[in-house]
Design a protein around this motif. Structure first.
Motif, short mmCIF file in Angstrom:
data_model
loop_
_atom_site.label_atom_id
_atom_site.label_comp_id
_atom_site.label_asym_id
_atom_site.label_seq_id
_atom_site.Cartn_x
_atom_site.Cartn_y
_atom_site.Cartn_z
N ARG A 1 0.84 -1.18 0.00
CA ARG A 1 0.00 0.00 0.00
C ARG A 1 0.89 1.24 0.00
N GLU A 2 0.50 2.23 -0.79
CA GLU A 2 1.33 3.42 -0.98
C GLU A 2 0.56 4.68 -0.59
N PHE A 3 1.23 5.56 0.12
CA PHE A 3 0.63 6.84 0.49
C PHE A 3 0.47 7.71 -0.76
N VAL A 4 -0.70 8.32 -0.90
CA VAL A 4 -0.97 9.19 -2.03
C VAL A 4 -1.05 10.65 -1.58
N ALA A 5 -1.93 10.94 -0.63
CA ALA A 5 -2.13 12.32 -0.21
C ALA A 5 -2.87 12.35 1.12
N ALA A 6 -2.69 13.45 1.85
CA ALA A 6 -3.40 13.64 3.10
C ALA A 6 -3.71 15.12 3.28
N ILE A 7 -4.77 15.39 4.01
CA ILE A 7 -5.21 16.76 4.24
C ILE A 7 -5.69 16.89 5.68
N SER A 8 -5.33 17.99 6.32
CA SER A 8 -5.74 18.21 7.70
C SER A 8 -7.22 18.54 7.77
N TRP A 9 -7.73 18.60 8.98
CA TRP A 9 -9.16 18.83 9.21
C TRP A 9 -9.64 20.10 8.53
N LYS A 10 -8.90 21.18 8.67
CA LYS A 10 -9.33 22.46 8.08
C LYS A 10 -8.69 22.72 6.72
N GLY A 11 -7.88 21.77 6.29
CA GLY A 11 -7.29 21.90 4.96
C GLY A 11 -6.01 22.71 4.89
N GLY A 12 -5.50 23.11 6.05
CA GLY A 12 -4.31 23.96 6.05
C GLY A 12 -3.01 23.21 5.83
N ARG A 13 -3.03 21.92 6.07
CA ARG A 13 -1.85 21.09 5.86
C ARG A 13 -2.19 20.01 4.84
N ILE A 14 -1.38 19.94 3.81
CA ILE A 14 -1.59 18.96 2.75
C ILE A 14 -0.25 18.33 2.40
N TYR A 15 -0.25 17.03 2.21
CA TYR A 15 0.95 16.29 1.83
C TYR A 15 0.63 15.37 0.66
N TYR A 16 1.64 15.16 -0.17
CA TYR A 16 1.50 14.26 -1.31
C TYR A 16 2.66 13.30 -1.36
N GLY A 17 2.39 12.13 -1.87
CA GLY A 17 3.46 11.20 -2.16
C GLY A 17 4.25 11.70 -3.36
N ASP A 18 5.51 11.33 -3.41
CA ASP A 18 6.39 11.85 -4.46
C ASP A 18 5.88 11.50 -5.86
N SER A 19 5.29 10.34 -6.01
CA SER A 19 4.90 9.89 -7.33
C SER A 19 3.69 10.63 -7.90
N VAL A 20 2.98 11.39 -7.07
CA VAL A 20 1.78 12.07 -7.56
C VAL A 20 1.87 13.58 -7.45
N LYS A 21 2.94 14.08 -6.87
CA LYS A 21 3.07 15.53 -6.72
C LYS A 21 2.98 16.24 -8.07
N GLY A 22 2.19 17.31 -8.09
CA GLY A 22 2.04 18.09 -9.31
C GLY A 22 0.95 17.56 -10.23
N ARG A 23 0.43 16.36 -9.95
CA ARG A 23 -0.61 15.78 -10.80
C ARG A 23 -1.92 15.57 -10.04
N PHE A 24 -1.83 15.26 -8.77
CA PHE A 24 -3.01 14.98 -7.95
C PHE A 24 -3.25 16.13 -6.97
N THR A 25 -4.54 16.35 -6.65
CA THR A 25 -4.92 17.37 -5.69
C THR A 25 -5.96 16.80 -4.73
N ILE A 26 -5.66 16.90 -3.45
CA ILE A 26 -6.60 16.45 -2.43
C ILE A 26 -7.36 17.65 -1.89
N SER A 27 -8.61 17.45 -1.58
CA SER A 27 -9.43 18.51 -0.99
C SER A 27 -10.50 17.85 -0.13
N ARG A 28 -11.21 18.66 0.64
CA ARG A 28 -12.27 18.11 1.48
C ARG A 28 -13.34 19.15 1.68
N ASP A 29 -14.53 18.67 1.98
CA ASP A 29 -15.67 19.53 2.29
C ASP A 29 -16.30 18.95 3.56
N ASN A 30 -15.98 19.53 4.69
CA ASN A 30 -16.46 19.00 5.95
C ASN A 30 -17.97 19.12 6.10
#
Length: 123
Positions: free
Chosen positions: A44-73
Motif C-alpha cells: 500500500r502506498e501513500f498518495v495524499a493527506a489533508i488536515s481537518w481544516k485543509g491547512g496542511r496537505i501532503y502528497y506522495g512523491d509519485s503524484v506531486k504536481g498531478r493529484f490534488t486532495i481537498s475536502r468539504d467537511n
C-alpha cells in the motif's frame, strides 16, 4: 466512521479522474484524512493527506504536481483530483481517516478505512 470511495474507472493515459470519499461519523470532521493506493502484488502506498481544516496537505512523491486532495467537511467528504494519469497509477484507491501521530504517510496512523475504488489507466 464509515467510508465509501467512488469515482474509479478505466481511463487512457493523460486523462483525469476525480475520486470522492463519503464519510459518516463525528471523527471525520475532526481528523485529517488521506488517500492510499494499492496495486496488484505491491505494498500500500501513500498518495495524499489533508488536515481537518485543509491547512496542511501532503502528497506522495509519485503524484506531486498531478493529484490534488481537498475536502468539504460540511458534506463529510474528501476528494482526490487526478490529472495526467499514467499506467503506473493503476491501483485500488482507498480513503482513510487519520488517528494519532504526525507521520501522515504511514498507514498505521489511520484508524478507519473504506473498501476502495479501482482506477485502471491504459496506455
Amino acid at each position: 466512521v464509515q467510508l465509501q470511495a467512488s469515482g474509479g474507472g478505466t481511463v487512457q493515459a493523460g486523462n483525469s479522474l476525480k475520486l470522492s470519499c463519503a464519510a459518516s461519523g463525528r471523527a471525520f470532521s475532526n481528523n485529517a484524512a488521506g488517500w492510499f493506493r494499492q496495486a496488484p502484488g505491491k505494498a500500500r502506498e501513500f498518495v495524499a493527506a489533508i488536515s481537518w481544516k485543509g491547512g496542511r496537505i501532503y502528497y506522495g512523491d509519485s503524484v506531486k504536481g498531478r493529484f490534488t486532495i481537498s475536502r468539504d467537511n460540511a458534506k463529510n467528504a474528501v476528494y482526490l483530483q487526478m490529472n495526467d494519469l499514467k499506467p503506473e497509477d493503476t491501483a485500488v484507491y482507498l480513503c482513510a481517516v487519520h488517528g494519532v501521530g504526525d507521520n501522515w504517510y504511514m498507514e498505521s496512523e489511520y484508524d478507519y478505512w473504506g473498501p476502495g475504488t479501482l482506477v485502471t489507466v491504459s496506455s
